[in-house]
Scaffold this active site. Structure first.
Site, mmCIF file in Angstrom:
data_model
loop_
_atom_site.group_PDB
_atom_site.id
_atom_site.type_symbol
_atom_site.label_atom_id
_atom_site.label_comp_id
_atom_site.label_asym_id
_atom_site.label_seq_id
_atom_site.Cartn_x
_atom_site.Cartn_y
_atom_site.Cartn_z
ATOM 1 C CG ASN A 30 4.242 7.830 0.980
ATOM 2 O OD1 ASN A 30 4.431 7.490 -0.177
ATOM 3 N ND2 ASN A 30 3.600 7.054 1.857
ATOM 4 C CG HIS A 54 -2.111 0.907 1.028
ATOM 5 N ND1 HIS A 54 -2.054 2.276 1.214
ATOM 6 C CD2 HIS A 54 -3.395 0.632 0.654
ATOM 7 C CE1 HIS A 54 -3.242 2.801 0.974
ATOM 8 N NE2 HIS A 54 -4.071 1.820 0.630
ATOM 9 C CG HIS A 55 1.421 5.278 -2.610
ATOM 10 N ND1 HIS A 55 2.630 5.724 -2.106
ATOM 11 C CD2 HIS A 55 1.362 5.744 -3.883
ATOM 12 C CE1 HIS A 55 3.265 6.417 -3.039
ATOM 13 N NE2 HIS A 55 2.523 6.433 -4.120
ATOM 14 C CB SER A 56 -0.663 4.322 3.651
ATOM 15 O OG SER A 56 -0.940 2.946 3.826
#
Length: 456
Positions: free
Chosen positions: A298, A137-139
């Protein structure tokens, strides 16, 4: 104390929650040759190494009514075997079979009751090959931290130098030199801060204007469904570097020129006008400082340039992209985006979460596609004794973006992963072919270079 997600990390969860058709997982497909490893051996590799990735064994804990930011908490029942699946394609499996399998896997959302990653082994490829798909997941990570997955999965690279070799000791700096350097730094700091502040203000204004001004109306922008298509393309890095040295451009410029050519071809194929303002792209920019390379969060900002799909000549397109990106970099857009996300950390999480949800309710018509580049291993790598032949990246799409392009460099290759909405973009093969053909065209231009294009 449990670690909180940053506003940017949490925003990827909010976007996914607000768009029922979005699955915001990034990924990488690694094609290997030789006999595929057994489930036991691969799970053992994961079990021994995956915990070195921050939060790979953690769950996301949310607070009711967004009274506080979500936090990472340890999964008491963590078992890497629950994150591993083996699937097969009909033999002899071709690359198209792999991409179709990747599209199916990446269309599905990750289960938030488990740590947010998966590992898929895809077997049955021709020429005694198989593939590994890592999905996260991008999180959990951005492209830079995602590159650590390669170190987790791959065998240790051979040492690049002899153990007996030692680097020459650095010449010690004199006390006088350190004092003079510190004094000059103190004098220059206010000027640097002032210049940076001006650039950030100008960049913020530019970003706001870009987001408010819609792109030309084309079929590339619109609502999306849940299913995805995935395409792959590959060019030689040697050819790309030849183009770069001949025309004084960067690898990223060449990659964006390839994307521009593919989108122009798609618009012409659909009998649509590739106008000057048809394709504004979101280009993520890493703002990770050199002393913060191990941060799990991120850390990206963005630029929003228009791609010159209206320009017919490939060399003119390349030079236009180079000038536009240089102008955007000088304009301070990436710094302003970083400042906005940094400031969000000091606001109540409820306000930032609700802002994202509100923004998702307003159909955006400015950005048409996303183009992101990911650093891959520079040397040839192996997985459990098998050679890694190629690595292809995957970028998710959402919020009316029907197309996304991810670019990854590996050894002597530059690879492209194309993510498309299944219902609205069926021409995935046309996009892949156009990407590869553009490098061939530009490479031929290095032998008979034409005059540089005048600025438009």
């Amino acid at each position: 104390m449990p670690e909180k997600l940053t506003p940017l990390d949490a925003a990827f969860l909010e976007i996914e929650d607000s768009d029922r058709h979005a699955s915001l997982a990034i990924g990488a497909v690694m094609v290997a040759e030789g006999p595929a490893p057994t489930d036991h051996d691969l799970i053992e590799r994961l079990n021994s190494r995956i915990r070195s990735l921050p939060h790979a064994a953690d769950l996301i804990h949310t607070v009711p009514f967004d009274l506080a930011a979500p936090t990472w908490v340890a999964d008491a029942n963590f078992d890497p075997a629950r994150h591993f699946t083996r699937v097969g394609v009909p033999t002899p499996g071709r690359m198209q079979d792999v991409t179709e399998t990747v599209a199916w896997i990446m269309s599905e959302r990750l289960d938030r009751d488990r740590p947010l990653w998966q590992c898929w082994l895809i077997e049955g490829l021709e020429d005694n090959r198989w593939a590994i798909l890592i999905k996260a997941h991008h999180s959990l990570m951005d492209g830079i931290t995602g590159a650590r997955l390669f170190d987790v999965m791959f065998d240790a690279p051979p040492s690049s130098s002899s153990p007996t070799e030692k680097a020459a000791p650095a010449e010690p700096e004199s006390l006088y030199g350190r004092i003079v350097g510190a004094y000059c730094s103190v004098l220059e700091t206010p000027q640097r801060l002032a210049r940076r502040s001006v650039r950030i203000v100008e960049g913020t204004a530019q970003l706001a204007g870009d987001l408010l001004i819609p792109s030309a109306n084309t079929s590339l922008n619109g609502s999306i469904g849940r299913q995805r298509r995935y395409g792959a393309a590959q060019v030689r890095m040697h050819d790309v570097r030849t183009i770069c040295s001949t025309f004084d451009v960067t690898v990223n410029d060449v990659a964006l020129a390839c994307v521009t050519s593919s989108l122009r071809s798609l618009l012409l194929h659909r009998n649509e006008d590739p106008s000057r303002n048809a394709v504004r792209t979101l280009v993520p920019v890493s703002v990770r400082s050199s002393n913060n390379g191990t941060s799990p969060h991120n850390e990206v900002s963005l630029m929003l340039p228009f791609l010159p799909v209206d320009t017919e000549d490939p060399l003119d397109r390349l030079q236009l992209i180079h000038r536009r990106l240089s102008r955007h970099k000088r304009g301070g857009e990436s710094g302003s985006g970083q400042s906005i996300t940094a400031a969000a950390q000091y606001a109540p999480f409820m306000s930032s979460a609700w802002f994202v949800r509100l923004a998702m309710r307003v159909p955006q018509r400015s950005i048409v596609t996303v183009v992101t580049d990911i650093p891959g291993p520079t040397d040839k790598r192996r997985l459990m004794g098998r050679d890694i032949v190629s690595i292809y990246p995957y970028v998710p799409i959402a919020v009316r973006l029907r197309l996304g392009f991810a670019i990854l460099s590996y050894h002597d290759q530059l690879t492209f992963g194309i993510t498309a909405d299944y219902d609205s973009v069926s021409e995935i093969d046309l996009l892949s072919q156009s990407l590869e053909q553009e490098v061939d065209v530009l490479l031929r231009s290095t032998r008979t270079p034409s005059p540089l294009a005048e600025p438009h």
